[in-house]
Scaffold this motif. Structure first.
Motif, PDB file in Angstrom:
ATOM      1  N   TYR A  92     -16.189  -0.824  -4.316  1.00  0.00           N
ATOM      2  CA  TYR A  92     -15.646   0.470  -4.959  1.00  0.00           C
ATOM      3  C   TYR A  92     -15.829   2.183  -4.004  1.00  0.00           C
ATOM      4  O   TYR A  92     -17.243   1.534  -4.076  1.00  0.00           O
ATOM      5  N   VAL A  93     -14.918   2.457  -3.909  1.00  0.00           N
ATOM      6  CA  VAL A  93     -15.264   3.625  -2.834  1.00  0.00           C
ATOM      7  C   VAL A  93     -14.371   4.506  -3.197  1.00  0.00           C
ATOM      8  O   VAL A  93     -13.505   4.555  -3.989  1.00  0.00           O
ATOM      9  N   ASN A  94     -15.135   6.271  -3.093  1.00  0.00           N
ATOM     10  CA  ASN A  94     -13.922   7.031  -3.343  1.00  0.00           C
ATOM     11  C   ASN A  94     -14.027   8.371  -2.356  1.00  0.00           C
ATOM     12  O   ASN A  94     -15.380   9.004  -1.641  1.00  0.00           O
ATOM     13  N   GLU A  95     -12.940   8.246  -1.647  1.00  0.00           N
ATOM     14  CA  GLU A  95     -12.360   8.484  -0.414  1.00  0.00           C
ATOM     15  C   GLU A  95     -11.615   9.354  -0.941  1.00  0.00           C
ATOM     16  O   GLU A  95     -10.460   8.516  -1.484  1.00  0.00           O
ATOM     17  N   PRO A  96     -11.279  10.767   0.454  1.00  0.00           N
ATOM     18  CA  PRO A  96     -10.269  10.907   0.714  1.00  0.00           C
ATOM     19  C   PRO A  96      -9.082   9.737   0.983  1.00  0.00           C
ATOM     20  O   PRO A  96      -8.803   9.055   1.630  1.00  0.00           O
ATOM     21  N   CYS A  97      -7.321  10.248   0.441  1.00  0.00           N
ATOM     22  CA  CYS A  97      -6.652   9.304   0.310  1.00  0.00           C
ATOM     23  C   CYS A  97      -5.499  10.109  -0.008  1.00  0.00           C
ATOM     24  O   CYS A  97      -4.820  11.565   0.137  1.00  0.00           O
ATOM     25  N   TYR A  98      -3.506   9.642   0.687  1.00  0.00           N
ATOM     26  CA  TYR A  98      -2.652  10.276   1.754  1.00  0.00           C
ATOM     27  C   TYR A  98      -2.141   9.936   0.502  1.00  0.00           C
ATOM     28  O   TYR A  98      -1.458   8.733   0.541  1.00  0.00           O
ATOM     29  N   LYS A  99      -1.275  11.097  -0.266  1.00  0.00           N
ATOM     30  CA  LYS A  99      -0.034  10.338  -1.028  1.00  0.00           C
ATOM     31  C   LYS A  99       1.072  11.300  -0.773  1.00  0.00           C
ATOM     32  O   LYS A  99       1.800  11.556   0.572  1.00  0.00           O
ATOM     33  N   ILE A 100       2.338   9.230  -0.524  1.00  0.00           N
ATOM     34  CA  ILE A 100       3.179   9.297   0.072  1.00  0.00           C
ATOM     35  C   ILE A 100       4.215   9.213  -0.821  1.00  0.00           C
ATOM     36  O   ILE A 100       3.965   8.083  -1.592  1.00  0.00           O
ATOM     37  N   VAL A 101       5.140   9.656  -1.133  1.00  0.00           N
ATOM     38  CA  VAL A 101       6.176   9.728  -1.631  1.00  0.00           C
ATOM     39  C   VAL A 101       8.023   9.184  -1.269  1.00  0.00           C
ATOM     40  O   VAL A 101       7.937   9.832  -0.552  1.00  0.00           O
ATOM     41  N   ASP A 102       7.667   7.794  -2.005  1.00  0.00           N
ATOM     42  CA  ASP A 102       8.889   7.176  -1.909  1.00  0.00           C
ATOM     43  C   ASP A 102      10.311   7.814  -2.638  1.00  0.00           C
ATOM     44  O   ASP A 102      10.365   6.920  -3.438  1.00  0.00           O
ATOM     45  N   GLU A 103      11.704   8.556  -2.246  1.00  0.00           N
ATOM     46  CA  GLU A 103      12.548   8.970  -3.250  1.00  0.00           C
ATOM     47  C   GLU A 103      13.183   7.771  -3.492  1.00  0.00           C
ATOM     48  O   GLU A 103      13.914   7.613  -4.174  1.00  0.00           O
ATOM     49  N   LYS A 104      13.431   6.303  -2.108  1.00  0.00           N
ATOM     50  CA  LYS A 104      14.547   5.799  -2.708  1.00  0.00           C
ATOM     51  C   LYS A 104      13.893   4.393  -3.470  1.00  0.00           C
ATOM     52  O   LYS A 104      14.739   4.085  -4.072  1.00  0.00           O
ATOM     53  N   ALA A 105      12.889   4.858  -3.274  1.00  0.00           N
ATOM     54  CA  ALA A 105      12.225   3.338  -3.950  1.00  0.00           C
ATOM     55  C   ALA A 105      10.953   3.750  -5.662  1.00  0.00           C
ATOM     56  O   ALA A 105      11.430   3.086  -6.521  1.00  0.00           O
ATOM     57  N   ARG A 106      11.288   5.036  -5.172  1.00  0.00           N
ATOM     58  CA  ARG A 106      11.467   6.307  -6.497  1.00  0.00           C
ATOM     59  C   ARG A 106      10.075   5.224  -6.850  1.00  0.00           C
ATOM     60  O   ARG A 106       9.139   5.370  -8.118  1.00  0.00           O
ATOM     61  N   GLN A 107       9.093   5.763  -5.849  1.00  0.00           N
ATOM     62  CA  GLN A 107       7.217   4.816  -5.993  1.00  0.00           C
ATOM     63  C   GLN A 107       6.731   5.703  -5.255  1.00  0.00           C
ATOM     64  O   GLN A 107       6.791   6.670  -3.918  1.00  0.00           O
ATOM     65  N   VAL A 108       5.150   5.781  -5.553  1.00  0.00           N
ATOM     66  CA  VAL A 108       4.324   6.661  -4.575  1.00  0.00           C
ATOM     67  C   VAL A 108       3.193   6.371  -4.670  1.00  0.00           C
ATOM     68  O   VAL A 108       2.661   5.098  -5.156  1.00  0.00           O
ATOM     69  N   GLY A 109       2.815   6.001  -3.537  1.00  0.00           N
ATOM     70  CA  GLY A 109       1.910   5.452  -2.776  1.00  0.00           C
ATOM     71  C   GLY A 109       0.601   5.989  -2.219  1.00  0.00           C
ATOM     72  O   GLY A 109       0.490   7.558  -1.326  1.00  0.00           O
TER      73      GLY A 109
END
Length: 144
Positions: A92-109
């Motif tokens: 388990y780590v806590n580090e900066p991650c980059y949020k990407i929103v996929d409009e077509k799939a309506r998902q956030v990664g």
């Protein structure tokens, strides 16, 4: 009976000989013999010294036990962490991650700095771009 006998003899050997000569028999018995005042003072000093040394030894033992317990606690923590990592094959780590929103799939990664997807979920309404027209079936102007 008298409390003391042979007190007229100052020499202890003479007093003992007097008692032997006048006794019927000699028997060994146990009894409580009063301690002389100078011996009492020596015993008090011995008791005080032993008490001080005992307290010092107990404190040293306590300090040493605490040091050993802390060392063992460190080993236990290391063992627990290593066992958890081996069990889950991850950490388990806590580090900066980059949020990407996929409009077509309506998902956030969420992607870490290495570009690996670490978490994915359904996008919330406020994360999606508002649309005036539906995406499917839009006219591009190239059809009739």
């Amino acid at each position: 009976m008298e409390k003391f006998l042979g007190q007229e003899y100052q020499n202890l050997q003479e007093r003992e000989q007097f008692l032997k000569d006048n006794a019927t028999t000699v028997e060994s018995i146990g009894y409580s013999k009063p301690i002389k005042p100078d011996e009492i003072e020596k015993l008090k000093e011995t008791l005080a010294d032993a008490t001080i040394k005992k307290e010092e030894a107990e404190q040293a033992k306590k300090d040493e036990t605490q040091r050993w317990n802390e060392e063992i606690k460190g080993y236990k923590t290391t063992i627990r962490d290593a066992a958890d990592k081996l069990k889950s094959k991850s950490e388990y780590v806590n580090e900066p991650c980059y949020k990407i929103v996929d409009e077509k799939a309506r998902q956030v990664g969420y992607y870490n700095k290495e570009g690996m997807l670490v978490y994915q979920r359904t996008a919330r309404q406020d994360e999606l771009q508002p649309r005036l027209f539906p995406i499917g079936g839009q006219r591009t102007g190239t059809d009739n």
